[in-house]
Scaffold this motif. Structure first.
Motif, PDB file in Angstrom:
ATOM      1  N   LEU A 123     -14.973 -17.224 141.404  1.00 38.45           N
ATOM      2  CA  LEU A 123     -14.160 -16.097 141.443  1.00 38.45           C
ATOM      3  C   LEU A 123     -15.088 -15.010 140.865  1.00 38.45           C
ATOM      4  CD1 LEU A 123     -11.002 -18.325 141.988  1.00 38.45           C
ATOM      5  CD2 LEU A 123     -12.286 -17.259 144.109  1.00 38.45           C
ATOM      6  N   LEU A 136      -9.192 -10.581 140.246  1.00 40.77           N
ATOM      7  CA  LEU A 136      -8.452 -10.788 141.090  1.00 40.77           C
ATOM      8  C   LEU A 136      -7.207 -10.285 142.080  1.00 40.77           C
ATOM      9  CD1 LEU A 136      -8.847 -15.000 139.937  1.00 40.77           C
ATOM     10  CD2 LEU A 136     -10.355 -13.904 142.441  1.00 40.77           C
ATOM     11  N   ALA A 161      -7.653 -21.117 138.047  1.00 41.52           N
ATOM     12  CA  ALA A 161      -9.451 -21.817 139.044  1.00 41.52           C
ATOM     13  C   ALA A 161      -9.556 -22.426 138.168  1.00 41.52           C
ATOM     14  CB  ALA A 161      -9.724 -19.950 138.791  1.00 41.52           C
ATOM     15  N   ASP A 162      -9.685 -22.426 136.661  1.00 40.36           N
ATOM     16  CA  ASP A 162     -10.188 -23.592 135.716  1.00 40.36           C
ATOM     17  C   ASP A 162      -9.246 -25.062 136.106  1.00 40.36           C
ATOM     18  OD1 ASP A 162     -11.629 -24.706 133.627  1.00 40.36           O
ATOM     19  OD2 ASP A 162     -10.185 -24.346 132.253  1.00 40.36           O
ATOM     20  N   PHE A 222     -12.667 -24.003 140.481  1.00 43.09           N
ATOM     21  CA  PHE A 222     -13.957 -23.239 141.065  1.00 43.09           C
ATOM     22  C   PHE A 222     -14.673 -23.829 139.806  1.00 43.09           C
ATOM     23  CE2 PHE A 222     -10.172 -21.685 143.288  1.00 43.09           C
ATOM     24  CZ  PHE A 222     -10.956 -21.523 144.292  1.00 43.09           C
ATOM     25  N   LEU A 279     -16.459 -18.215 137.164  1.00 42.56           N
ATOM     26  CA  LEU A 279     -15.687 -17.114 136.661  1.00 42.56           C
ATOM     27  C   LEU A 279     -16.655 -15.900 136.197  1.00 42.56           C
ATOM     28  CD1 LEU A 279     -12.269 -18.042 134.716  1.00 42.56           C
ATOM     29  CD2 LEU A 279     -12.106 -16.918 137.426  1.00 42.56           C
ATOM     30  N   THR A 284      -9.462 -21.408 129.079  1.00 45.80           N
ATOM     31  CA  THR A 284     -10.428 -22.417 129.752  1.00 45.80           C
ATOM     32  C   THR A 284     -11.279 -23.317 128.919  1.00 45.80           C
ATOM     33  OG1 THR A 284     -12.137 -20.802 130.551  1.00 45.80           O
ATOM     34  CG2 THR A 284     -10.293 -20.638 131.369  1.00 45.80           C
ATOM     35  N   THR A 294     -19.958 -16.712 144.850  1.00 43.24           N
ATOM     36  CA  THR A 294     -18.716 -16.013 144.233  1.00 43.24           C
ATOM     37  C   THR A 294     -17.945 -15.384 145.081  1.00 43.24           C
ATOM     38  OG1 THR A 294     -17.895 -14.986 142.303  1.00 43.24           O
ATOM     39  CG2 THR A 294     -20.127 -14.760 143.381  1.00 43.24           C
ATOM     40  N   ARG A 309      -2.452 -16.382 144.323  1.00 50.10           N
ATOM     41  CA  ARG A 309      -2.416 -17.201 143.882  1.00 50.10           C
ATOM     42  C   ARG A 309      -2.388 -18.643 145.041  1.00 50.10           C
ATOM     43  NH1 ARG A 309      -0.431 -19.629 138.593  1.00 50.10           N
ATOM     44  NH2 ARG A 309      -0.181 -17.383 137.366  1.00 50.10           N
ATOM     45  N   MET A 318      -6.199 -18.821 146.316  1.00 44.48           N
ATOM     46  CA  MET A 318      -6.933 -19.909 145.371  1.00 44.48           C
ATOM     47  C   MET A 318      -6.493 -21.601 145.920  1.00 44.48           C
ATOM     48  SD  MET A 318      -6.442 -17.539 141.922  1.00 44.48           S
ATOM     49  CE  MET A 318      -7.031 -18.997 140.497  1.00 44.48           C
ATOM     50  N   ALA A 336      -8.959 -24.007 147.088  1.00 44.08           N
ATOM     51  CA  ALA A 336      -9.026 -24.917 146.067  1.00 44.08           C
ATOM     52  C   ALA A 336      -8.212 -26.443 146.858  1.00 44.08           C
ATOM     53  CB  ALA A 336      -8.176 -25.297 145.118  1.00 44.08           C
TER      54      ALA A 336
END
Length: 313
Positions: A22, A26, A46-47, A51, A54, A86, A287, A297, A300, A304
């Motif tokens: 990503l 965002l 994201a972590d 994904f 970043l 992260t 990416t 969110r 994402m 995921a």
């Protein structure tokens, strides 16, 4: 790199596989002001969601004449915050403007992020493409190709297996310098854009080539040019090919893919087909620059749940 070889680049770029990352910030479509406290939370999400990377941009100056009105934090400040919030995801610069910063400052920043992130940093380097910015920093835009090469060599020397500082000038009796603390692993260096260099130069010096999305036929031609350069290396080697792609993910999973500037609007089924075609044609990482009317969110979490497992299994 030596026995202490970095592994983070292999989690992001792997032969025959495609991984997804990503691009920060965002934002929803139309948003131009980022709440960076919220961005840190989205990065942590994201972590957690799996994904692989970043990506952080280096935008030194803004102008009303530029197409991107978003204000970006200094990349080193943001990367330091990301490293602290992260644990698994790769952190990548996409890209530090190599020609407008002193290479020893870049090496110091990269080593610092590598240390804070425990070896999760990929240093993407670009040359910038706006002549007025060169003038603002007292640089000659016409010299960018040579600057890119000489600055690359200085950064590579400082971040490699046997780190050494190459000073601009070495007066008589000058001491030898070093950059401390020494990072736990050498920092992988990635060419983002061409930097005015040939693909052969990039293949010799970089772990890979990161470029913008283009329509499929054009991208296939660029990838063929890249593969030919990799095949001309004196010894067989893997070199990555990555793409930055805009995505407006529809809430209708069956919506066909419609081309946008630098990407697509699509439902997830069409997106899966697009990504699978990219993987088949030799792309190792994409990416995603998200931008839709949906909450970030939600996008994402859908990616995921329904897209990442197809490629990260």
């Amino acid at each position: 790199m030596s026995a202490a070889k970095s592994t983070i680049d292999h989690r992001v770029f792997s032969a025959g596989r495609l991984s997804l990352g990503l691009t920060l910030p965002l934002l929803r479509a139309g948003e131009i002001v980022a709440d960076f406290r919220e961005q840190i939370g989205l990065a942590a999400l994201a972590d957690m969601l799996g994904f692989r990377a970043l990506w952080v941009r280096d935008v030194p100056l803004n102008s009303a004449d530029y197409p991107d009105p978003v204000g970006h934090l200094d990349p080193w400040v943001l990367l330091g915050a990301l490293a602290s919030h992260t644990t698994q995801i790769a952190l990548a610069s996409g890209a530090i403007v190599l020609t407008l910063r002193h290479p020893l400052h870049i090496a110091k920043g990269a080593g610092s992020v590598q240390t804070l992130s425990n070896g999760r940093f990929i240093l993407g380097l670009g040359s910038g493409d706006r002549p007025p910015e060169y003038a603002a920093f007292g640089r000659d835009a016409e010299a960018r190709r040579e600057l890119y090469r000489t600055h690359w060599d200085t950064v590579a020397a400082a971040l490699g297996d046997a780190p050494r500082v190459i000073p601009d000038l070495r007066p008589e009796n000058a001491p030898d310098f070093m950059l401390l603390p020494e990072p736990p692993l050498p920092v992988p260096m990635l060419a983002v854009g061409s930097g005015g260099q040939s693909v052969d130069w990039i293949a010799r010096h970089s772990i890979g080539w990161m470029t913008y999305h283009r329509e499929p036929e054009t991208q296939r031609a660029r990838h063929s040019m890249w593969r030919a350069a990799v095949d001309r290396l004196p010894a067989p080697a893997f070199r990555a090919f990555g793409v930055a792609m805009r995505l407006d993910l529809s809430d209708n999973p069956h919506e066909p893919a419609t081309p946008l500037s630098l990407g697509y609007r699509a439902g997830r089924h069409a997106l899966l087909a697009v990504l699978d075609d990219m993987r088949e044609n030799g792309t190792h990482h994409v990416t995603l620059n998200l931008g839709s009317d949906r909450p970030v969110r939600d996008v994402m979490e859908e990616l995921a749940a329904d897209v990442l497992p197809k490629f990260h299994a």
